[in-house]
Design a protein around this motif. Sequence first.
Motif, PDB file in Angstrom:
ATOM      1  N   HIS A 280       0.859  -1.179   0.000  1.00 42.09           N
ATOM      2  CA  HIS A 280       0.000   0.000   0.000  1.00 42.09           C
ATOM      3  C   HIS A 280       0.900   1.235   0.000  1.00 42.09           C
ATOM      4  O   HIS A 280       2.064   1.179   0.409  1.00 42.09           O
ATOM      5  CB  HIS A 280      -0.900   0.003   1.233  1.00 42.09           C
ATOM      6  N   ASN A 282       0.538   3.939   1.857  1.00 38.61           N
ATOM      7  CA  ASN A 282       0.755   4.422   3.225  1.00 38.61           C
ATOM      8  C   ASN A 282       1.480   3.347   4.045  1.00 38.61           C
ATOM      9  O   ASN A 282       0.984   2.223   4.164  1.00 38.61           O
ATOM     10  CB  ASN A 282      -0.625   4.738   3.835  1.00 38.61           C
ATOM     11  N   HIS A 284       1.742   2.691   7.086  1.00 44.08           N
ATOM     12  CA  HIS A 284       0.949   2.090   8.168  1.00 44.08           C
ATOM     13  C   HIS A 284       0.137   0.897   7.666  1.00 44.08           C
ATOM     14  O   HIS A 284      -0.027  -0.098   8.379  1.00 44.08           O
ATOM     15  CB  HIS A 284       0.009   3.153   8.758  1.00 44.08           C
ATOM     16  N   ASP A 285      -0.330   0.984   6.426  1.00 42.74           N
ATOM     17  CA  ASP A 285      -1.171  -0.086   5.868  1.00 42.74           C
ATOM     18  C   ASP A 285      -0.352  -1.317   5.481  1.00 42.74           C
ATOM     19  O   ASP A 285      -0.914  -2.329   5.058  1.00 42.74           O
ATOM     20  CB  ASP A 285      -1.949   0.431   4.652  1.00 42.74           C
ATOM     21  N   ASN A 286       0.965  -1.226   5.594  1.00 45.47           N
ATOM     22  CA  ASN A 286       1.823  -2.360   5.229  1.00 45.47           C
ATOM     23  C   ASN A 286       2.282  -3.176   6.434  1.00 45.47           C
ATOM     24  O   ASN A 286       3.043  -4.134   6.279  1.00 45.47           O
ATOM     25  CB  ASN A 286       3.060  -1.857   4.469  1.00 45.47           C
ATOM     26  N   GLU A 288       0.919  -5.346   8.312  1.00 50.14           N
ATOM     27  CA  GLU A 288       0.559  -6.772   8.380  1.00 50.14           C
ATOM     28  C   GLU A 288       1.045  -7.556   7.170  1.00 50.14           C
ATOM     29  O   GLU A 288       0.821  -8.758   7.075  1.00 50.14           O
ATOM     30  CB  GLU A 288      -0.963  -6.932   8.517  1.00 50.14           C
ATOM     31  N   ASN A 289       1.679  -6.892   6.221  1.00 49.42           N
ATOM     32  CA  ASN A 289       2.198  -7.597   5.031  1.00 49.42           C
ATOM     33  C   ASN A 289       3.541  -8.234   5.399  1.00 49.42           C
ATOM     34  O   ASN A 289       4.490  -7.531   5.747  1.00 49.42           O
ATOM     35  CB  ASN A 289       2.361  -6.579   3.890  1.00 49.42           C
ATOM     36  N   GLU A 322      -2.391   2.168  -4.393  1.00 46.39           N
ATOM     37  CA  GLU A 322      -3.229   3.362  -4.529  1.00 46.39           C
ATOM     38  C   GLU A 322      -2.569   4.364  -5.486  1.00 46.39           C
ATOM     39  O   GLU A 322      -3.206   4.866  -6.419  1.00 46.39           O
ATOM     40  CB  GLU A 322      -3.480   4.016  -3.161  1.00 46.39           C
TER      41      GLU A 322
END
Length: 354
Positions: A280, A282, A284-286, A288-289, A322
């Motif tokens: 992602h 951002n 922060h959105d990564n 859990e990857n 995105e």
Amino acid sequence: MSDYNQAKADTFVQNQLQILNNAGIAIMISIGHQLKLFDVLAELPPSSSKEIATAANLNERYVREWLAAMVTGRVIEYDNGKKTYSLPQEYASTLTHKNYPNNLAVLMQFIPTLAQAEDKILERFKQGGGIGYAEYPKFHRVMAELSDQTVLAHLIETILPLNQDVVTKLKQGAYVADIGCGLGHAINLMAEHYPNSQFVGYDLCNDVVTEANQRAEKRQLKNVKYIEQDVANWKPQAEFDFITAFDAIHDQGQPAIVLENIVSALKDNGLFLMQDIKAHTNVHDNLENPVTPITYVISCLHCMPISLSQDGVGLGACWGKELAEDMLKDAGFSHVNVNELDHDILNYYYLARK
Ligand SMILES: C[S@@+](CC[C@H](N)C(=O)[O-])C[C@H]1O[C@@H](n2cnc3c(N)ncnc32)[C@H](O)[C@@H]1O
């Protein structure tokens, strides 16, 4: 510091030790892969260091030290009574060449390969600027080996069939370009599989293009050519039915211009297949990857400085879905869809229609 949490600090120290050990073991796995030590171990019964070194045709003292690192790293098992080493078949299944395309040792090679540029990176942190491909002498070989697993092994059966119209067109005869083609493995495979189509691979690096042409010649492929070309200065007009870019957009100096050039190069209704890093935009959105720590590392040590070395924007490998979708649309693609494929945890497969 009344709210200082000692347990949190202790856990962090344990994590740091684990990171240190694992980083070292990753380099040892890379060495074992390149010297085919895992392949040798997978074929041998439990053996002494001398027997393993002899079978691998390597120096015993080095092999013994490597084995000790592997034993304490829990990669290889040791029989203390018999003084023999063995590679469990469950571990061999992700470490030997025979287990291509699921060989994780291939990825480990990125750590020492990219660390070769550490001194230059230290300078760039202070002064800015980038680092060119010449500073990463092993990069193209290691990259091709990774793409052999993520792209080549699944190209014909899984990746191209993401769009059946493309497969039909390739069978009938299409004009196809691959952007940032590297050593040309993907194009060569497509050229062999679709003899009615014509293929051209573009790459910035002269040595890579020379080797790609030699490989195509060796395979007697008449429908392929490789051209040295900075695709930011590439101006074909509505010539191609299909354009691919495997892991080759995020490290562009001028990715927006390159995407616009791709739109111009496609015929009306032509299709662009872009494999690029699964992330992602951002950070922060990564969280859990499971693979974004290593992709940010590769980005900081390689992809971003490569782009900056071309006076570029330095997108970074984790530019993210995105931003990628926005940039594809801004470049002029009318329709974009993003695919995830089971075999590839590292990348998305974007299909963009002109
Ligand atoms: C990460 S590698 C991917 C190579 C190959 N597609 C693969 O999957 O193995 C990126 C490639 O893009 C090439 N490249 C980077 N910038 C380029 C540019 N502006 N024009 C053409 N090629 C470029 C590099 O030389 C390199 O071979």
